[in-house]
Scaffold this motif. Sequence first.
Motif, mmCIF file in Angstrom:
data_model
loop_
_atom_site.group_PDB
_atom_site.id
_atom_site.type_symbol
_atom_site.label_atom_id
_atom_site.label_comp_id
_atom_site.label_asym_id
_atom_site.label_seq_id
_atom_site.Cartn_x
_atom_site.Cartn_y
_atom_site.Cartn_z
ATOM 1 N N SER A 5 0.826 -1.204 0.000
ATOM 2 C CA SER A 5 0.000 0.000 0.000
ATOM 3 C C SER A 5 0.862 1.256 0.000
ATOM 4 O O SER A 5 2.075 1.204 0.218
ATOM 5 C CB SER A 5 -0.907 0.007 1.230
ATOM 6 O OG SER A 5 -0.123 0.175 2.402
ATOM 7 N N LEU A 6 0.204 2.390 -0.195
ATOM 8 C CA LEU A 6 0.906 3.666 -0.120
ATOM 9 C C LEU A 6 1.516 3.838 1.272
ATOM 10 O O LEU A 6 2.642 4.311 1.401
ATOM 11 C CB LEU A 6 -0.050 4.821 -0.438
ATOM 12 C CG LEU A 6 0.554 6.225 -0.382
ATOM 13 C CD1 LEU A 6 1.738 6.359 -1.339
ATOM 14 C CD2 LEU A 6 -0.502 7.266 -0.706
ATOM 15 N N SER A 8 2.698 1.503 3.235
ATOM 16 C CA SER A 8 3.912 0.691 3.287
ATOM 17 C C SER A 8 5.062 1.392 2.580
ATOM 18 O O SER A 8 6.204 1.351 3.036
ATOM 19 C CB SER A 8 3.676 -0.673 2.629
ATOM 20 O OG SER A 8 2.751 -1.426 3.344
ATOM 21 N N VAL A 9 4.753 2.017 1.452
ATOM 22 C CA VAL A 9 5.785 2.760 0.723
ATOM 23 C C VAL A 9 6.283 3.926 1.571
ATOM 24 O O VAL A 9 7.489 4.136 1.720
ATOM 25 C CB VAL A 9 5.256 3.253 -0.647
ATOM 26 C CG1 VAL A 9 6.224 4.234 -1.283
ATOM 27 C CG2 VAL A 9 5.001 2.078 -1.572
ATOM 28 N N LEU A 80 6.587 -4.955 -0.356
ATOM 29 C CA LEU A 80 7.074 -4.065 -1.411
ATOM 30 C C LEU A 80 8.063 -4.733 -2.356
ATOM 31 O O LEU A 80 8.341 -4.209 -3.429
ATOM 32 C CB LEU A 80 7.699 -2.812 -0.793
ATOM 33 C CG LEU A 80 6.722 -1.982 0.043
ATOM 34 C CD1 LEU A 80 7.447 -0.833 0.709
ATOM 35 C CD2 LEU A 80 5.579 -1.480 -0.815
ATOM 36 N N TYR A 95 1.674 -3.199 -6.536
ATOM 37 C CA TYR A 95 1.392 -2.184 -5.533
ATOM 38 C C TYR A 95 -0.017 -1.662 -5.777
ATOM 39 O O TYR A 95 -0.573 -1.822 -6.857
ATOM 40 C CB TYR A 95 2.331 -0.988 -5.669
ATOM 41 C CG TYR A 95 3.790 -1.231 -5.398
ATOM 42 C CD1 TYR A 95 4.267 -2.428 -4.900
ATOM 43 C CD2 TYR A 95 4.716 -0.229 -5.646
ATOM 44 C CE1 TYR A 95 5.608 -2.624 -4.665
ATOM 45 C CE2 TYR A 95 6.058 -0.416 -5.415
ATOM 46 C CZ TYR A 95 6.505 -1.617 -4.921
ATOM 47 O OH TYR A 95 7.833 -1.791 -4.693
ATOM 48 N N SER A 96 -0.525 -0.967 -4.780
ATOM 49 C CA SER A 96 -1.772 -0.250 -5.013
ATOM 50 C C SER A 96 -1.501 0.820 -6.075
ATOM 51 O O SER A 96 -0.357 1.212 -6.309
ATOM 52 C CB SER A 96 -2.271 0.404 -3.725
ATOM 53 O OG SER A 96 -1.446 1.501 -3.373
ATOM 54 N N ALA A 99 0.320 3.834 -4.572
ATOM 55 C CA ALA A 99 1.710 3.525 -4.234
ATOM 56 C C ALA A 99 2.561 3.475 -5.488
ATOM 57 O O ALA A 99 3.677 4.008 -5.522
ATOM 58 C CB ALA A 99 1.785 2.206 -3.472
ATOM 59 N N ASN A 100 2.057 2.863 -6.539
ATOM 60 C CA ASN A 100 2.777 2.769 -7.804
ATOM 61 C C ASN A 100 3.042 4.148 -8.398
ATOM 62 O O ASN A 100 4.154 4.454 -8.837
ATOM 63 C CB ASN A 100 1.986 1.903 -8.778
ATOM 64 C CG ASN A 100 2.787 1.550 -9.992
ATOM 65 O OD1 ASN A 100 3.917 1.096 -9.874
ATOM 66 N ND2 ASN A 100 2.207 1.748 -11.159
#
Length: 115
Positions: A5-6, A8-9, A80, A95-96, A99-100
């Motif tokens: 997810s964003l 996690s990034v 990730l 990734y979401s 996030a990508n």
Amino acid sequence: MARGSLGSVLVSLGERRNRYVLYSLARHAETAPMGVEVLAGEVAGWENDMSPESVPDEAFEAVLDDLSRNCLPALSYRGLVEYDPLSGLVGRPRYSFLANQFVSFLTRIELGPFL
């Protein structure tokens, strides 16, 4: 926090080496998985402002060791990266969308001169 997810990034961006891993995997998403040695060479090159082939052996080995022991397992736990320590292959899971997009945006900002 959802894997890939964003969030996690964002948690992973505080460390420059983590960012470089994410950037490298984003750049090579079409050809992944890649060998951890190739990844370490690219990361070490960006860290030392030189081509991967020009990185001194000590710097390359330090990056390779840190990626194998610390960065890649932590990034894998967050969803990730896909890292197989036995084969030495590193890939990028989906990734979401946010996030990508965020990783792509940061890659252009931070590494624009190197791309």
